[in-house]
Design an enzyme around this catalytic site. Structure first.
Site, PDB file in Angstrom:
ATOM      1  CE  LYS A  43      -3.560   2.737   0.804  1.00  0.00           C
ATOM      2  NZ  LYS A  43      -4.457   3.050  -0.322  1.00  0.00           N
ATOM      3  CB  CYS A 129      -2.879   9.667  -4.129  1.00  0.00           C
ATOM      4  SG  CYS A 129      -4.337   9.484  -3.066  1.00  0.00           S
TER       5      CYS A 129
HETATM    6  C1  DHB Z   1      -5.190   6.055  -2.503  1.00  0.00           C
HETATM    7  C2  DHB Z   1      -5.722   5.971  -3.767  1.00  0.00           C
HETATM    8  C3  DHB Z   1      -4.876   5.985  -4.859  1.00  0.00           C
HETATM    9  O1  DHB Z   1      -5.330   5.908  -6.143  1.00  0.00           O
HETATM   10  C4  DHB Z   1      -3.529   6.073  -4.666  1.00  0.00           C
HETATM   11  O2  DHB Z   1      -2.722   6.089  -5.715  1.00  0.00           O
HETATM   12  C5  DHB Z   1      -3.006   6.143  -3.393  1.00  0.00           C
HETATM   13  C6  DHB Z   1      -3.842   6.129  -2.307  1.00  0.00           C
HETATM   14  C7  DHB Z   1      -6.072   6.079  -1.345  1.00  0.00           C
HETATM   15  O3  DHB Z   1      -7.138   6.724  -1.411  1.00  0.00           O
HETATM   16  O4  DHB Z   1      -5.719   5.494  -0.299  1.00  0.00           O
END
Ligand code: DHB
Length: 311
Positions: A43, A129
């Protein structure tokens, strides 16, 4: 047959998870490590633990997903620690860390720390993001992208790639590719979700997720044509030493085949992994292998980037 190389690391299978899909907790990362995925990607992490946006913040439809998670994550230290444990248990499977600090300085601080963890095969720096209220997607701001990469490559010398948002205009493809070609990037991942879509339930007349008035990143079938175009155009415009990793709308062997045909060196799976769980890797790998066998291909390089267009 499906092996590939990313950032100098051998992947036995050219399929792995998209960052964000089943890769936040140690137990998720363990499941990915145990699966048929060719690598593990975490993540996107920040300096400190984050709870993320209020729920509901993820929703699946018949043909895709919408999310506005808000980068819930355990903080970079946990992902560095997990790299050590991963490396002891699964030495041949590369472990990649996605980094998404809230500022240039936060990214620099995280990278300086991760620099010390040898077991991290490469960083995927997330410049795309879409879900932080008040924070634009970095890679849509070209001067900001240059400042970020200048600063990053001043302090970070180990293998690093970036996660890009989808682009939609050929002028933007050319402008960003010219910038990216200046840096010793090992890869670019195309694409992040299509930002700020809106999925609604007409019966209840309500948005399906809570943050940002219901707006969120769109994944799944909706985005495959956009993802393929980005993979294709970046593999034509970037230096050959920058690998393109395809991401967007992959739920079968033929989808993965299409990404590779457009130039992908590896393919990530997001929405389908959320829907199906880690069994998707073995299934999609088998399907991809069958397509290759039918066509007489023995290696992904036999067809990588060889899309034919109509004269
Ligand atoms: C999140 C969503 C994304 O598309 C990303 O690249 C990084 C984080 C999120 O909302 O956690």
């Amino acid at each position: 047959m499906l092996q590939t190389i990313i950032a100098g690391h051998h992947l036995p299978v050219c399929l792995y998870n998209a960052s964000g899909a089943m890769c936040t907790t140690k137990s998720d990362l363990g499941l990915l490590a145990d699966s048929h995925a060719g690598a593990v990607l975490t993540k996107s992490c920040t300096l400190a633990y984050r709870n993320g946006n209020p729920k509901p913040r993820y929703h699946e439809t018949a043909i895709g997903s919408i999310n506005s998670m808000g980068i819930p994550n355990l903080g970079y230290e946990v992902y560095a620690q997990t790299a050590l444990e991963h490396h002891q248990k699964y030495p041949p499977k590369p472990y990649f860390v996605s980094v998404s600090g809230m500022s240039i300085n936060e990214n620099l601080e995280i990278l300086a720390k991760l620099n010390q963890t040898e077991q991290i095969a490469a960083i995927e720096l997330n410049l795309s993001c879409p879900n932080l209220p008040g924070k634009p997607q970095v890679a849509y701001d070209f001067p900001q992208t240059e400042r970020m990469l200048d600063a990053v490559f001043d302090v970070y010398q180990k293998p690093l790639g970036i996660k890009l948002p989808p682009y939609f205009d050929l002028v933007h493809f050319e402008q960003i590719a010219t910038i990216l070609n200046q840096y010793p990037l090992h890869f670019v991942t195309c694409v992040n979700s299509i930002g700020n879509g809106l999925v609604i339930d007409w019966q209840t007349e309500t948005s399906v997720i809570k943050p940002k008035g219901g707006l969120g990143g769109i994944g799944g079938d909706y985005i495959k044509p956009t993802a393929l175009a980005n993979v294709r155009v970046f593999s034509q415009l970037l230096r050959p030493s920058i690998a393109v990793i395809g991401c967007g709308g992959v739920k079968s062997g033929s989808d993965a085949f299409e990404h590779i045909l457009c130039g992908a060196t590896a393919v990530q799976i997001g929405t389908q992994l959320m829907k199906e769980g880690t069994d998707c890797f073995a299934r999609i790998a088998t399907e991809l292998q069958q397509i290759m066998q039918q066509k007489g291909y023995t290696n992904i390089n036999d067809f990588k980037g060889k899309l034919k267009t109509i004269e």
